[in-house]
Design a protein around this motif. Structure first.
Motif, mmCIF file in Angstrom:
data_model
loop_
_atom_site.group_PDB
_atom_site.id
_atom_site.type_symbol
_atom_site.label_atom_id
_atom_site.label_comp_id
_atom_site.label_asym_id
_atom_site.label_seq_id
_atom_site.Cartn_x
_atom_site.Cartn_y
_atom_site.Cartn_z
ATOM 1 N N PHE A 105 0.809 -1.213 0.000
ATOM 2 C CA PHE A 105 0.000 0.000 0.000
ATOM 3 C C PHE A 105 0.849 1.274 0.000
ATOM 4 N N ALA A 148 -15.586 -2.836 1.495
ATOM 5 C CA ALA A 148 -14.570 -1.787 1.531
ATOM 6 C C ALA A 148 -14.700 -0.875 2.746
ATOM 7 N N VAL A 150 -13.606 -1.644 5.717
ATOM 8 C CA VAL A 150 -12.461 -1.864 6.601
ATOM 9 C C VAL A 150 -11.217 -2.127 5.758
ATOM 10 N N ALA A 151 -10.052 -2.082 6.417
ATOM 11 C CA ALA A 151 -8.790 -2.402 5.741
ATOM 12 C C ALA A 151 -8.488 -3.884 5.948
ATOM 13 N N TRP A 152 -8.282 -4.614 4.840
ATOM 14 C CA TRP A 152 -8.036 -6.043 4.888
ATOM 15 C C TRP A 152 -6.556 -6.346 4.704
ATOM 16 N N TYR A 155 -5.074 -6.701 0.725
ATOM 17 C CA TYR A 155 -5.929 -6.164 -0.331
ATOM 18 C C TYR A 155 -5.514 -4.759 -0.766
ATOM 19 N N ASP A 156 -5.008 -3.980 0.136
ATOM 20 C CA ASP A 156 -4.346 -2.714 -0.152
ATOM 21 C C ASP A 156 -5.108 -1.808 -1.136
ATOM 22 N N TRP A 157 -4.490 -1.467 -2.286
ATOM 23 C CA TRP A 157 -5.111 -0.491 -3.181
ATOM 24 C C TRP A 157 -6.375 -1.008 -3.862
ATOM 25 N N GLY A 159 -8.650 -2.460 -2.192
ATOM 26 C CA GLY A 159 -9.652 -2.034 -1.223
ATOM 27 C C GLY A 159 -10.091 -0.603 -1.474
ATOM 28 N N VAL A 160 -9.129 0.251 -1.819
ATOM 29 C CA VAL A 160 -9.457 1.642 -2.157
ATOM 30 C C VAL A 160 -10.303 1.693 -3.423
#
Length: 256
Positions: A105, A148, A150-152, A155-157, A159-160
Motif C-alpha cells: 500500500f 470496503a 475496513v482495511a483487509w 488487499y491494499d489499493w 480495497g481503495v
C-alpha cells in the motif's frame, strides 16, 4: 417458470468457469434469461471457449471498458443479438498484483492506482452510460465488491478501488433512479477465483471466513453469490437501489 424469464442480461467480465461472472451467467440462463457475456484482448479467446460450457452458448462481445471506441460501439454490438437489455452484471476489476497488493500500500505507484480505479470503479459508470441507449425501463445493474468499509490484509489499493466502486454505485443509483434503473452491489466473501489467485497473501484473508461465518463459508462455491446477483436482476427488488447485499456467510456482521 424462471425468475428471469424473458430478461436480457449482459454479464461483463467473464473469463474462467470458476469466476463469479460465469456462475451468474449460468444461473441467469437457468432462470430463463437470454445472456450475453464479454471480455477482451488475450482473454477473449478463453472466454469464447468457456462460453461453450454454459447451458446455452451465449454471444461473446469484445469489450475493454477502458477503450472509448469499444464503449461507443457497445449499444450497437448488443443490438446485433438482442433488442435491448433488462440487466447488466459488472464483474470487472483489476489491480496490478506486483505493485498494489500483498502489503504494497505505501509504495503503490499512482499510474497503477489510477488504472485500478478506472477499471474497477469508474467503469461501472462508463459501462452503464454506454448501455443506456439499450437499457429497458425498468432495468437493473449489479456490480461485485469486497467489503470496503475496513482495511483487509493484502488487499491494499484494491480495497481503495472497491471503496470507489461502492461510492460510484450510490451516485449512479441517485442519478439513474428517475429513469427506472436500479444499481446495487453484491459483496461476496473470498472465493477461489482467478482474481483471488492474483492476490499475494489471499490465504490470510480466506482463512478468517470458515471459523467466523455463522453460516460457514465454501470458498469454491460461487453459486450463492450468483443467486443473489440474479435476485437483484429480477423483479423481486423493485424498490431497492444503492444497496450492498452481503453474501459472505454472515461474516460481515460478526465482531472479533
Amino acid at each position: 417458470m424462471g425468475l428471469l424469464d424473458g430478461k436480457r442480461i449482459l454479464v461483463a467480465g467473464v473469463t474462467m468457469d470458476t469466476s463469479i461472472g460465469f456462475a451468474a451467467a449460468k444461473v441467469a440462463q437457468e432462470q430463463g434469461a437470454t445472456v450475453l457475456i464479454s471480455n477482451f484482448g488475450r482473454a477473449l479467446s478463453i472466454t469464447k471457449r468457456i462460453a461453450k460450457r454454459l447451458p446455452v452458448e451465449p454471444p461473446v462481445l469484445d469489450l475493454d471498458v477502458t477503450n472509448e471506441e469499444h464503449l461507443a460501439g457497445l449499444a450497437d454490438a448488443v443490438r446485433e443479438h438482442v433488442d435491448g437489455l433488462d440487466g447488466v452484471v459488472h464483474s470487472i476489476a483489476y489491480g496490478n498484483p506486483e505493485t498494489l497488493l500483498g502489503g504494497k500500500f505505501l509504495t503503490g505507484p499512482w499510474e497503477d492506482v489510477a488504472q485500478a480505479v478506472r477499471v474497477s470503479a469508474y467503469s461501472l459508470m462508463s459501462l452503464t452510460q454506454a448501455l443506456r441507449p439499450v437499457l429497458a425501463t425498468p432495468a437493473s445493474v449489479v456490480g461485485l465488491t469486497f467489503d470496503a468499509t475496513v482495511a483487509w490484509p493484502a488487499y491494499d489499493w484494491m480495497g481503495v478501488a472497491k471503496a470507489g466502486l461502492e461510492s460510484t454505485a450510490r451516485y449512479l443509483a441517485r442519478d439513474l433512479g428517475p429513469e427506472g434503473i436500479r444499481v446495487n452491489l453484491v459483496s461476496a466473501g473470498p472465493l477461489k477465483t482467478l482474481a483471488a489467485k492474483a492476490i499475494p497473501g489471499f490465504e490470510e484473508l480466506d482463512s478468517m471466513w470458515a471459523s467466523k461465518s455463522p453460516l460457514g463459508w465454501d470458498n469454491t462455491d460461487q453459486i450463492p453469490t450468483a443467486k443473489a446477483i440474479c435476485a437483484l436482476l429480477s423483479d423481486f427488488f423493485p424498490a431497492t437501489t444503492g444497496e450492498i447485499v452481503h453474501v459472505d456467510g454472515g461474516f460481515h456482521a460478526m465482531g472479533a
